[in-house]
Design an enzyme around this catalytic site. Structure first.
Site, PDB file in Angstrom:
ATOM      1  NE  ARG A 279      -2.366   0.560   3.763  1.00 32.41           N
ATOM      2  CZ  ARG A 279      -1.759   1.231   4.747  1.00 32.41           C
ATOM      3  NH1 ARG A 279      -1.413   2.499   4.580  1.00 32.41           N
ATOM      4  NH2 ARG A 279      -1.495   0.631   5.890  1.00 32.41           N
ATOM      5  CG  HIS A 283      -6.225   1.615   6.369  1.00 32.61           C
ATOM      6  ND1 HIS A 283      -6.252   0.328   5.881  1.00 32.61           N
ATOM      7  CD2 HIS A 283      -7.422   1.804   6.985  1.00 32.61           C
ATOM      8  CE1 HIS A 283      -7.401  -0.238   6.191  1.00 32.61           C
ATOM      9  NE2 HIS A 283      -8.128   0.631   6.859  1.00 32.61           N
ATOM     10  CE1 TYR A 292       1.231   2.241   8.462  1.00 29.74           C
ATOM     11  CE2 TYR A 292       0.035   3.914   9.697  1.00 29.74           C
ATOM     12  CZ  TYR A 292       0.160   3.118   8.573  1.00 29.74           C
ATOM     13  OH  TYR A 292      -0.771   3.194   7.559  1.00 29.74           O
TER      14      TYR A 292
END
Length: 385
Positions: A279, A283, A292
């Site tokens: 990705r 998200h 993160y």
């Protein structure tokens, strides 16, 4: 295409970008076409496309990415409440989407914009959902593509039930039979619904493909927080084969998905496909991935970009030139601008319309609620609120 049954394990090698255990790869990141790949169980995967079909795949990839980028921009400008981008996952979606036959049924999450496009659905449809003006307006039966599912993993149970149903209706067991595909992410494999669907599909030999887009992160949790083994290997415990593919390779995505679907429709039961991809964006538009993951990780995956490798292949094989690439870019841009105008022109529904389609033939209780809601709103008229 594949010869033989769907593989139970990936090949021993898949290029320098392969994860531990390898995967099925037909098109390398630098655009080299490997011709075919034979897995450990003797299954050979390949594709048999015309020059125009190769160019068509490139057009699909570019168009889907451009529409996705327009959606992200619209959300940032306050025109959409939320958007779940597919950036980086175009090959997994276009390859598997084009592998579906007309009679096959797909059950998406909320990110399968590329599969939706491949099913011939007007790209405007999911924008009504994310703009909050409708619940998604396409006809699932007409397009063989179910509504977007927001609840993580629940669509796999819907898909399994549907697959069991078409078996009971006698619509499987031949090359013209039906098959079902359910899409989900790596994080969804930790959900009970997904594991329950594996149980039912395995026990009842359901004609379906579980297509997991492993994009390395379940919202903000990395894959190692979800599993101790490669995801495709979980299938063995439920009694059906699993296979890992290069999720950034549109050719591998097509070949393996088509083979798995054909196995399913011919009565050979379910298959789990793990599309190993990444990705590239957040998200959803409410997420900040810089919290993160590190920039170098993202940069390393850019070298495996699904669109760049197809462009490199077309160039090396002299199947396309700069005029073609420019025309594709301009066509995608025009379509995206038209989409933007249509989104901005969407009418805002009146709040009372939320009662309109609760039941197909109405309900006295709903009528009472609508009347009370209307009276309540009317009480504010002329009050400045």
């Amino acid at each position: 295409m594949a010869k033989g049954k769907a593989a139970a394990a990936p090949p021993s090698s898949g290029g320098s970008d392969a994860p531990a255990g390898g995967f099925v790869q037909l098109l390398t990141p630098d655009g080299e076409h490997l011709g075919s790949v034979t897995t450990a169980d003797g299954t050979t995967y390949s594709v048999d496309f015309t020059d125009e079909e190769y160019r068509g795949l490139y057009r699909d990839l570019v168009t889907v990415r451009r529409l996705d980028a327009e959606a992200t921009a619209l959300q940032r400008q306050g025109e959409l409440g939320l958007w779940a981008s597919l950036l980086g996952q175009e090959a997994a979606q276009v390859g598997s989407g084009r592998a579906l036959r007309k009679q096959d049924m797909a059950f998406p999450t909320y990110r399968e914009h590329g599969v939706l496009y491949c099913r011939g659905i007007d790209p405007i449809m999911p924008f009504g959902l994310f703009r909050g003006v409708d619940q998604g307006g396409w006809d699932a039966n007409e397009h063989k593509f179910n509504s977007y599912t927001i609840v993580i993993g629940s669509q796999t149970l819907h898909a399994t039930g549907y697959a069991m149903g078409i078996t009971m209706d006698g619509k499987t067991g031949s090359p013209d039979g039906e098959a079902v595909i359910a899409y989900f992410g790596d994080g969804a494999t930790s959900q009970g619904e997904v594991n329950e669907s594996f149980v039912w599909a395995g026990v009842f030999n359901a004609p379906m493909v579980f297509f997991c887009q492993n994009n390395q992160y379940a919202i903000s949790e990395p894959l190692e927080r979800q599993t101790r083994i490669p995801l495709y290997r979980r299938a063995l415990g439920y009694g059906f084969p699993g296979i890992r593919i290069d999720g950034n390779d549109v050719l591998a995505s097509y070949a393996v998905t088509r083979a798995a679907l054909d196995n399913a429709r011919n009565g050979q039961g379910p298959t789990l496909i793990e599309a190993y991809t990444y990705r590239m964006g957040a998200h959803t538009s409410s997420d900040d991935p810089t919290r993160y993951r590190i920039a170098s990780e993202v940069e390393s995956w850019k070298a495996k970009d699904p669109i760049s490798r197809v462009r490199a292949f077309l160039t090396k094989q002299k199947l396309a030139d700069e005029d073609f690439f420019g025309e594709v870019d301009e066509s995608a841009r025009t379509l995206a601008l038209d989409l933007r105008e249509r989104v901005l022109a969407m009418p805002d529904p009146q709040p009372v319309t939320m009662f309109d389609h609760v039941y197909p033939n109405g309900s006295p209780e709903i009528d009472e609620q609508r009347a009370a809601f209307t009276e309540y709103h009317a009480s504010f008229e002329g009050s400045g609120h």
